[in-house]
Design a protein around this motif. Structure first.
Motif, short mmCIF file in Angstrom:
data_model
loop_
_atom_site.label_atom_id
_atom_site.label_comp_id
_atom_site.label_asym_id
_atom_site.label_seq_id
_atom_site.Cartn_x
_atom_site.Cartn_y
_atom_site.Cartn_z
N GLN A 1 1.77 31.43 -28.74
CA GLN A 1 1.52 31.46 -30.19
C GLN A 1 1.30 30.04 -30.68
O GLN A 1 2.09 29.15 -30.41
CB GLN A 1 2.71 32.08 -30.91
N VAL A 2 0.22 29.85 -31.40
CA VAL A 2 -0.10 28.53 -31.93
C VAL A 2 0.67 28.30 -33.23
O VAL A 2 0.71 29.17 -34.11
CB VAL A 2 -1.60 28.40 -32.19
N ARG A 3 1.25 27.13 -33.32
CA ARG A 3 2.00 26.80 -34.52
C ARG A 3 1.72 25.35 -34.91
O ARG A 3 1.76 24.46 -34.05
CB ARG A 3 3.49 27.01 -34.29
N LEU A 4 1.43 25.13 -36.19
CA LEU A 4 1.21 23.79 -36.73
C LEU A 4 2.26 23.57 -37.81
O LEU A 4 2.37 24.37 -38.74
CB LEU A 4 -0.18 23.67 -37.34
N VAL A 5 3.01 22.49 -37.69
CA VAL A 5 4.07 22.20 -38.65
C VAL A 5 3.86 20.81 -39.23
O VAL A 5 3.96 19.82 -38.51
CB VAL A 5 5.46 22.30 -38.00
N GLU A 6 3.58 20.77 -40.52
CA GLU A 6 3.38 19.50 -41.21
C GLU A 6 4.69 18.95 -41.73
O GLU A 6 5.61 19.70 -42.06
CB GLU A 6 2.41 19.65 -42.39
N SER A 7 4.74 17.64 -41.85
CA SER A 7 5.89 16.97 -42.48
C SER A 7 5.43 15.62 -42.98
O SER A 7 4.30 15.19 -42.69
CB SER A 7 7.04 16.80 -41.48
N GLY A 8 6.28 14.97 -43.74
CA GLY A 8 5.98 13.62 -44.20
C GLY A 8 5.56 13.53 -45.65
O GLY A 8 5.36 12.43 -46.18
N GLY A 9 5.39 14.66 -46.29
CA GLY A 9 5.03 14.62 -47.70
C GLY A 9 6.20 14.14 -48.55
O GLY A 9 7.32 13.97 -48.06
N GLY A 10 5.92 13.90 -49.81
CA GLY A 10 6.96 13.44 -50.72
C GLY A 10 6.38 12.94 -52.01
O GLY A 10 5.20 13.16 -52.29
N SER A 11 7.22 12.27 -52.76
CA SER A 11 6.81 11.71 -54.05
C SER A 11 6.80 10.19 -53.96
O SER A 11 7.80 9.59 -53.55
CB SER A 11 7.77 12.16 -55.15
N VAL A 12 5.69 9.60 -54.34
CA VAL A 12 5.56 8.15 -54.31
C VAL A 12 4.86 7.69 -55.58
O VAL A 12 4.19 8.47 -56.25
CB VAL A 12 4.76 7.65 -53.09
N GLU A 13 4.99 6.40 -55.85
CA GLU A 13 4.26 5.83 -56.98
C GLU A 13 2.86 5.43 -56.52
O GLU A 13 2.61 5.20 -55.33
CB GLU A 13 5.00 4.62 -57.51
N ALA A 14 1.96 5.34 -57.47
CA ALA A 14 0.60 4.90 -57.17
C ALA A 14 0.63 3.56 -56.44
O ALA A 14 1.42 2.67 -56.78
CB ALA A 14 -0.21 4.78 -58.45
N GLY A 15 -0.21 3.46 -55.43
CA GLY A 15 -0.24 2.26 -54.60
C GLY A 15 0.62 2.36 -53.36
O GLY A 15 0.51 1.51 -52.47
N GLY A 16 1.46 3.36 -53.31
CA GLY A 16 2.35 3.53 -52.17
C GLY A 16 1.67 4.18 -50.99
O GLY A 16 0.47 4.46 -51.01
N SER A 17 2.46 4.40 -49.94
CA SER A 17 1.93 4.97 -48.69
C SER A 17 2.81 6.11 -48.21
O SER A 17 4.02 6.14 -48.48
CB SER A 17 1.88 3.89 -47.60
N LEU A 18 2.18 7.01 -47.49
CA LEU A 18 2.88 8.08 -46.79
C LEU A 18 2.16 8.33 -45.47
O LEU A 18 0.94 8.11 -45.38
CB LEU A 18 2.89 9.38 -47.60
N ARG A 19 2.89 8.81 -44.49
CA ARG A 19 2.26 9.24 -43.25
C ARG A 19 2.64 10.69 -43.00
O ARG A 19 3.82 11.02 -42.83
CB ARG A 19 2.68 8.39 -42.05
N LEU A 20 1.62 11.53 -42.99
CA LEU A 20 1.83 12.94 -42.69
C LEU A 20 1.72 13.16 -41.19
O LEU A 20 0.91 12.52 -40.52
CB LEU A 20 0.79 13.80 -43.42
N SER A 21 2.54 14.07 -40.70
CA SER A 21 2.50 14.44 -39.30
C SER A 21 2.25 15.93 -39.18
O SER A 21 2.72 16.72 -40.01
CB SER A 21 3.83 14.10 -38.60
N CYS A 22 1.56 16.31 -38.14
CA CYS A 22 1.32 17.72 -37.84
C CYS A 22 1.64 17.92 -36.37
O CYS A 22 0.88 17.49 -35.50
CB CYS A 22 -0.12 18.10 -38.14
N VAL A 23 2.79 18.52 -36.12
CA VAL A 23 3.21 18.79 -34.74
C VAL A 23 2.67 20.15 -34.33
O VAL A 23 2.88 21.14 -35.03
CB VAL A 23 4.74 18.75 -34.62
N VAL A 24 2.00 20.17 -33.20
CA VAL A 24 1.33 21.38 -32.75
C VAL A 24 2.03 21.94 -31.51
O VAL A 24 2.36 21.19 -30.59
CB VAL A 24 -0.15 21.10 -32.43
N SER A 25 2.21 23.23 -31.48
CA SER A 25 2.75 23.90 -30.30
C SER A 25 1.87 25.08 -29.96
O SER A 25 1.23 25.66 -30.84
CB SER A 25 4.19 24.34 -30.53
N GLY A 26 1.84 25.42 -28.65
CA GLY A 26 1.02 26.54 -28.22
C GLY A 26 -0.46 26.24 -28.16
O GLY A 26 -1.27 27.17 -28.02
#
Length: 126
Positions: A1-26
């Protein structure tokens, strides 16, 4: 079974940074295509970026060029979206998507990928 799980989102102020991750299985990210989409309330879903590494095929929507970077770690079977210089208009639910190599160009052109994650929320305040 294929599964994609995202993480890393959140709340930031303009000009800030985030890194999203997508871990894949199957499913192996190596040799196949991956993409990040986003959808803001009241707006249509749009592709932010895709990567089809075996063909060195990368693309970004114009609004994020120079600010976002898509990458993948085959050993970790994970795809990332590094987001810098975030703007309030980047606020959206971000989704990871995937498809097999034989269908990648159809997926890239149509935006209809076979596998999807559940999404991670990104909120950028001014």
């Amino acid at each position: 079974q294929v599964r994609l799980v995202e993480s890393g989102g959140g709340s930031v102020e303009a000009g800030g940074s985030l890194r999203l991750s997508c871990v894949v299985s199957g499913y192996s990210v190596s040799g196949n295509c991956m993409a990040w989409f986003r959808q803001a309330p009241g707006k249509e879903r749009e592709e932010v970026a895709h990567i089809f590494a075996q063909d060195s095929n990368y693309n970004y929507v114009d609004s994020v060029k120079g600010r976002f970077t898509i990458s993948q770690d085959d050993a970790k079977n994970t795809v990332y979206l590094q987001m810098n210089s975030l703007k309030p208009e980047d606020t959206a639910m971000y989704y990871c998507a995937a498809d097999v190599a034989l269908k990648c160009y159809i997926a890239i052109l149509s935006g209809n990928y076979n596998f999807w994650g559940q999404g991670t929320q990104v909120t950028v305040s001014s």
